[in-house]
Design a protein around this motif. Structure first.
Motif, PDB file in Angstrom:
ATOM      1  N   CYS A  37       0.840  -1.206   0.000  1.00 47.92           N
ATOM      2  CA  CYS A  37       0.000   0.000   0.000  1.00 47.92           C
ATOM      3  C   CYS A  37       0.869   1.249   0.000  1.00 47.92           C
ATOM      4  O   CYS A  37       0.601   2.211  -0.729  1.00 47.92           O
ATOM      5  N   ARG A  38       1.918   1.251   0.801  1.00 42.23           N
ATOM      6  CA  ARG A  38       2.812   2.405   0.866  1.00 42.23           C
ATOM      7  C   ARG A  38       3.503   2.632  -0.474  1.00 42.23           C
ATOM      8  O   ARG A  38       3.610   3.762  -0.953  1.00 42.23           O
ATOM      9  N   ARG A  39       3.949   1.561  -1.102  1.00 41.24           N
ATOM     10  CA  ARG A  39       4.596   1.685  -2.417  1.00 41.24           C
ATOM     11  C   ARG A  39       3.642   2.207  -3.484  1.00 41.24           C
ATOM     12  O   ARG A  39       4.062   2.890  -4.411  1.00 41.24           O
ATOM     13  N   GLY A  40       2.374   1.861  -3.364  1.00 41.66           N
ATOM     14  CA  GLY A  40       1.375   2.318  -4.328  1.00 41.66           C
ATOM     15  C   GLY A  40       0.756   3.649  -3.961  1.00 41.66           C
ATOM     16  O   GLY A  40      -0.247   4.050  -4.544  1.00 41.66           O
ATOM     17  N   ASP A  41       1.322   4.335  -2.992  1.00 42.60           N
ATOM     18  CA  ASP A  41       0.820   5.628  -2.505  1.00 42.60           C
ATOM     19  C   ASP A  41      -0.628   5.559  -2.020  1.00 42.60           C
ATOM     20  O   ASP A  41      -1.411   6.485  -2.206  1.00 42.60           O
ATOM     21  N   VAL A  42      -0.978   4.440  -1.407  1.00 40.28           N
ATOM     22  CA  VAL A  42      -2.302   4.282  -0.795  1.00 40.28           C
ATOM     23  C   VAL A  42      -2.137   4.498   0.697  1.00 40.28           C
ATOM     24  O   VAL A  42      -1.389   3.786   1.357  1.00 40.28           O
ATOM     25  N   ARG A  43      -2.833   5.494   1.220  1.00 35.34           N
ATOM     26  CA  ARG A  43      -2.730   5.791   2.653  1.00 35.34           C
ATOM     27  C   ARG A  43      -3.731   4.959   3.437  1.00 35.34           C
ATOM     28  O   ARG A  43      -4.915   4.932   3.103  1.00 35.34           O
ATOM     29  N   VAL A  44      -3.235   4.304   4.452  1.00 36.49           N
ATOM     30  CA  VAL A  44      -4.084   3.513   5.339  1.00 36.49           C
ATOM     31  C   VAL A  44      -3.929   4.109   6.738  1.00 36.49           C
ATOM     32  O   VAL A  44      -2.864   3.997   7.347  1.00 36.49           O
ATOM     33  N   PRO A  45      -4.979   4.772   7.240  1.00 31.23           N
ATOM     34  CA  PRO A  45      -4.886   5.357   8.585  1.00 31.23           C
ATOM     35  C   PRO A  45      -4.701   4.262   9.640  1.00 31.23           C
ATOM     36  O   PRO A  45      -5.503   3.327   9.717  1.00 31.23           O
ATOM     37  N   LEU A  46      -3.632   4.382  10.401  1.00 30.54           N
ATOM     38  CA  LEU A  46      -3.296   3.348  11.378  1.00 30.54           C
ATOM     39  C   LEU A  46      -4.380   3.201  12.448  1.00 30.54           C
ATOM     40  O   LEU A  46      -4.732   2.084  12.828  1.00 30.54           O
ATOM     41  N   ALA A  47      -4.933   4.320  12.917  1.00 31.21           N
ATOM     42  CA  ALA A  47      -5.966   4.255  13.960  1.00 31.21           C
ATOM     43  C   ALA A  47      -7.206   3.522  13.452  1.00 31.21           C
ATOM     44  O   ALA A  47      -7.803   2.700  14.164  1.00 31.21           O
ATOM     45  N   LYS A  48      -7.600   3.782  12.214  1.00 31.39           N
ATOM     46  CA  LYS A  48      -8.770   3.114  11.645  1.00 31.39           C
ATOM     47  C   LYS A  48      -8.489   1.624  11.457  1.00 31.39           C
ATOM     48  O   LYS A  48      -9.355   0.781  11.692  1.00 31.39           O
ATOM     49  N   PHE A  49      -7.264   1.294  11.049  1.00 32.11           N
ATOM     50  CA  PHE A  49      -6.890  -0.108  10.875  1.00 32.11           C
ATOM     51  C   PHE A  49      -6.967  -0.855  12.203  1.00 32.11           C
ATOM     52  O   PHE A  49      -7.518  -1.952  12.276  1.00 32.11           O
ATOM     53  N   VAL A  50      -6.425  -0.265  13.250  1.00 32.00           N
ATOM     54  CA  VAL A  50      -6.425  -0.912  14.570  1.00 32.00           C
ATOM     55  C   VAL A  50      -7.855  -1.035  15.095  1.00 32.00           C
ATOM     56  O   VAL A  50      -8.242  -2.079  15.637  1.00 32.00           O
ATOM     57  N   ALA A  51      -8.674   0.010  14.917  1.00 34.73           N
ATOM     58  CA  ALA A  51     -10.056  -0.038  15.396  1.00 34.73           C
ATOM     59  C   ALA A  51     -10.851  -1.109  14.646  1.00 34.73           C
ATOM     60  O   ALA A  51     -11.625  -1.865  15.252  1.00 34.73           O
ATOM     61  N   THR A  52     -10.672  -1.180  13.342  1.00 32.79           N
ATOM     62  CA  THR A  52     -11.365  -2.200  12.551  1.00 32.79           C
ATOM     63  C   THR A  52     -10.904  -3.595  12.950  1.00 32.79           C
ATOM     64  O   THR A  52     -11.717  -4.517  13.111  1.00 32.79           O
ATOM     65  N   GLY A  53      -9.593  -3.767  13.120  1.00 37.46           N
ATOM     66  CA  GLY A  53      -9.063  -5.066  13.539  1.00 37.46           C
ATOM     67  C   GLY A  53      -9.575  -5.485  14.901  1.00 37.46           C
ATOM     68  O   GLY A  53      -9.911  -6.651  15.115  1.00 37.46           O
ATOM     69  N   ALA A  54      -9.658  -4.524  15.827  1.00 42.05           N
ATOM     70  CA  ALA A  54     -10.164  -4.845  17.169  1.00 42.05           C
ATOM     71  C   ALA A  54     -11.630  -5.266  17.100  1.00 42.05           C
ATOM     72  O   ALA A  54     -12.047  -6.220  17.763  1.00 42.05           O
ATOM     73  N   GLY A  55     -12.416  -4.559  16.294  1.00 44.19           N
ATOM     74  CA  GLY A  55     -13.829  -4.925  16.141  1.00 44.19           C
ATOM     75  C   GLY A  55     -13.994  -6.311  15.534  1.00 44.19           C
ATOM     76  O   GLY A  55     -14.825  -7.109  15.987  1.00 44.19           O
ATOM     77  N   LEU A  56     -13.204  -6.602  14.499  1.00 47.24           N
ATOM     78  CA  LEU A  56     -13.274  -7.923  13.872  1.00 47.24           C
ATOM     79  C   LEU A  56     -12.813  -9.021  14.831  1.00 47.24           C
ATOM     80  O   LEU A  56     -13.387 -10.115  14.853  1.00 47.24           O
ATOM     81  N   ALA A  57     -11.774  -8.733  15.600  1.00 42.99           N
ATOM     82  CA  ALA A  57     -11.278  -9.731  16.558  1.00 42.99           C
ATOM     83  C   ALA A  57     -12.325 -10.020  17.628  1.00 42.99           C
ATOM     84  O   ALA A  57     -12.539 -11.181  17.994  1.00 42.99           O
TER      85      ALA A  57
END
Length: 72
Positions: A37-57
């Motif tokens: 994602c970083r190489r393709g210039d796609v920004r992934v907000p870390l806080a949103k990633f962690v929140a989504t992962g916590a919800g899925l877990a």
């Protein structure tokens, strides 16, 4: 697989599968995904990633515990 350890082994499997969902560095696949994602210039907000992962877990954990309780 011994019948006496069936529930314990399934619980261990669920824990090792659900644990890496919470943190971006929890598995090699996630680290590779972040790098691509970083190489393709796609920004992934870390806080949103962690929140989504916590919800899925938590949802996965609830489903797993429900199934283990119903089958025990």
């Amino acid at each position: 697989m011994p019948a006496a350890n069936h529930t314990q082994l399934l619980s261990l499997l669920a824990g090792t599968d659900l644990g890496p969902l919470i943190t971006p560095w929890g598995s090699l696949a996630t680290l590779l995904w972040f790098e691509w994602c970083r190489r393709g210039d796609v920004r992934v907000p870390l806080a949103k990633f962690v929140a989504t992962g916590a919800g899925l877990a938590l949802a996965g954990l609830a489903a797993t515990v429900t199934v283990l309780v119903l089958t025990a």
